[in-house]
Design an enzyme around this catalytic site. Structure first.
Site, PDB file in Angstrom:
ATOM      1  N   ASP A 199       0.867  -1.178   0.000  1.00 14.58           N
ATOM      2  CA  ASP A 199       0.000   0.000   0.000  1.00 14.58           C
ATOM      3  C   ASP A 199       0.902   1.225   0.000  1.00 14.58           C
ATOM      4  OD1 ASP A 199      -2.289   1.749   0.339  1.00 14.58           O
ATOM      5  OD2 ASP A 199      -3.342   0.063   1.235  1.00 14.58           O
ATOM      6  N   HIS A 244     -12.860  -0.600  -7.588  1.00 12.95           N
ATOM      7  CA  HIS A 244     -14.048   0.258  -7.604  1.00 12.95           C
ATOM      8  C   HIS A 244     -13.738   1.720  -7.291  1.00 12.95           C
ATOM      9  CE1 HIS A 244     -15.517   0.103  -3.097  1.00 12.95           C
ATOM     10  NE2 HIS A 244     -14.247   0.422  -3.188  1.00 12.95           N
TER      11      HIS A 244
END
Length: 334
Positions: A199, A244
């Site tokens: 991340d 998304h």
């Protein structure tokens, strides 16, 4: 399946009561966490006067908030005026990131009309910066968002590691894995495997202490970077609630980075909602609108995912559809 909001319009009182619960209840529960009220009561009972003194809050107004929470059976007040925590108070505290997410979504959502006209996201219209830039400058808020993502992971993890079974792998990389909660669940379910949490650098730094204190300590490598550029090598990739957030073009860049790094015989698991072919009052349909508020992305139909895979060198392999949450969509190199 959610109850269609339109059905509430058939009874104006029911509609107002539902709306009133949301617009007052969410700020009240957010206050309970942010003020320290719920955490203090979980340490032991206290009177309103004691709570006001310890939390540096005005006693009369704090008493009104406590009365609201007690009326809604979220804490208990005994005959002597002492306030007690309950299991529901613990839930309030555990959901701190959820209340923050709700507050921010409603604040940003009020700018949706202006955002559609300006071409910005509603979040940027409200707060001045795209969401992840904003979080990078506000570690406390980023931490609350990580709590929300961990909550969403907890809702999904049983399905991911139970109902869906992964084929044999050695190293799993959780791309955009936030706190590493899902990665740890996968490693626990598949003994002998190792993990990589990937991340942004500030995100993996925040995740380090929890991972080091877990049963997975020593099994997870923390790697900071941008998934638009490159990702670590692995033979199983997890992308939970990542695609998304982004446009189709951005998704192809993310998937392309995975395609370049994936080991021979490797697999990609996209964990996201799947929109039905016709509009349905589901979590997926609601989240599609939420993505318009928060980011540049959207929820997608299965055919949309197939298009993204084809554009990035993957092909659909299998799907474990979750009717009440996030599904697992596996792809393999084409």
């Amino acid at each position: 399946m959610q109850r269609p909001i339109g059905q509430r319009f058939d009874d104006p009182d029911q509609l107002f009561n539902w709306l009133h619960e949301v617009m007052i209840g969410v700020p009240a529960m957010h206050f309970a966490v942010s003020s320290g009220l719920s955490a203090r009561l979980l340490d032991g009972p206290a009177t309103v006067a004691e709570l006001a003194r310890e939390l540096s809050l005005p006693e009369e107004k704090l008493g009104r908030v406590v009365a609201y929470l007690a009326a809604h059976e979220l804490l208990e007040a005994d005959g002597s005026g002492t306030i007690h925590a309950t299991a529901r108070t613990a839930r309030i505290q555990e959901w701190g990131g959820v209340w923050q997410q709700a507050i921010n979504t409603m604040a940003a959502g009020a700018e949706l009309g202006a955002a559609l006209r300006s071409g910005k996201t509603a979040f940027e219209q409200k707060f001045g910066h795209p969401v992840f830039e904003y979080f990078a400058a506000d570690p406390a808020l980023a931490g609350r968002f990580a709590e929300f993502m961990a909550f969403m992971t907890a809702r999904t993890a049983d399905f991911v590691v139970g109902t869906h079974r992964f084929e044999r792998f050695e190293t799993v990389a959780d791309i955009g894995g936030s706190s590493g909660a899902l990665l740890m669940r996968v490693l626990e379910a598949y003994p002998g495997t190792r993990g990589i949490l990937f991340d942004l650098p500030n995100v993996v730094k925040q995740a380090a202490s929890a991972i080091d204190a877990s049963a997975c300590a020593g099994k997870i490598e923390l790697v900071g970077g941008s998934f638009f550029e490159e990702v670590p090598a692995a033979d199983l990739y997890l992308l939970k609630q990542v695609l998304h957030d982004w446009t189709d073009e951005e998704c192809v860049r993310i998937l392309g980075a995975v395609r370049r790094a994936i080991a021979p015989g490797g697999r990609l698991a996209v964990i996201d909602h799947i929109l039905s072919e016709t509009p349905t009052p589901t979590e997926a349909q609601s989240t599609d609108l939420a993505m318009m508020i928060w980011a540049t992305g959207r929820e997608r139909k299965l055919s949309d995912f197939e298009g993204l895979f084809a554009a990035s060198g993957f092909e659909l392999a299998r799907v474990s559809e979750n009717p009440s949450g996030h599904s697992v969509i596996e792809a393999v190199p084409a």
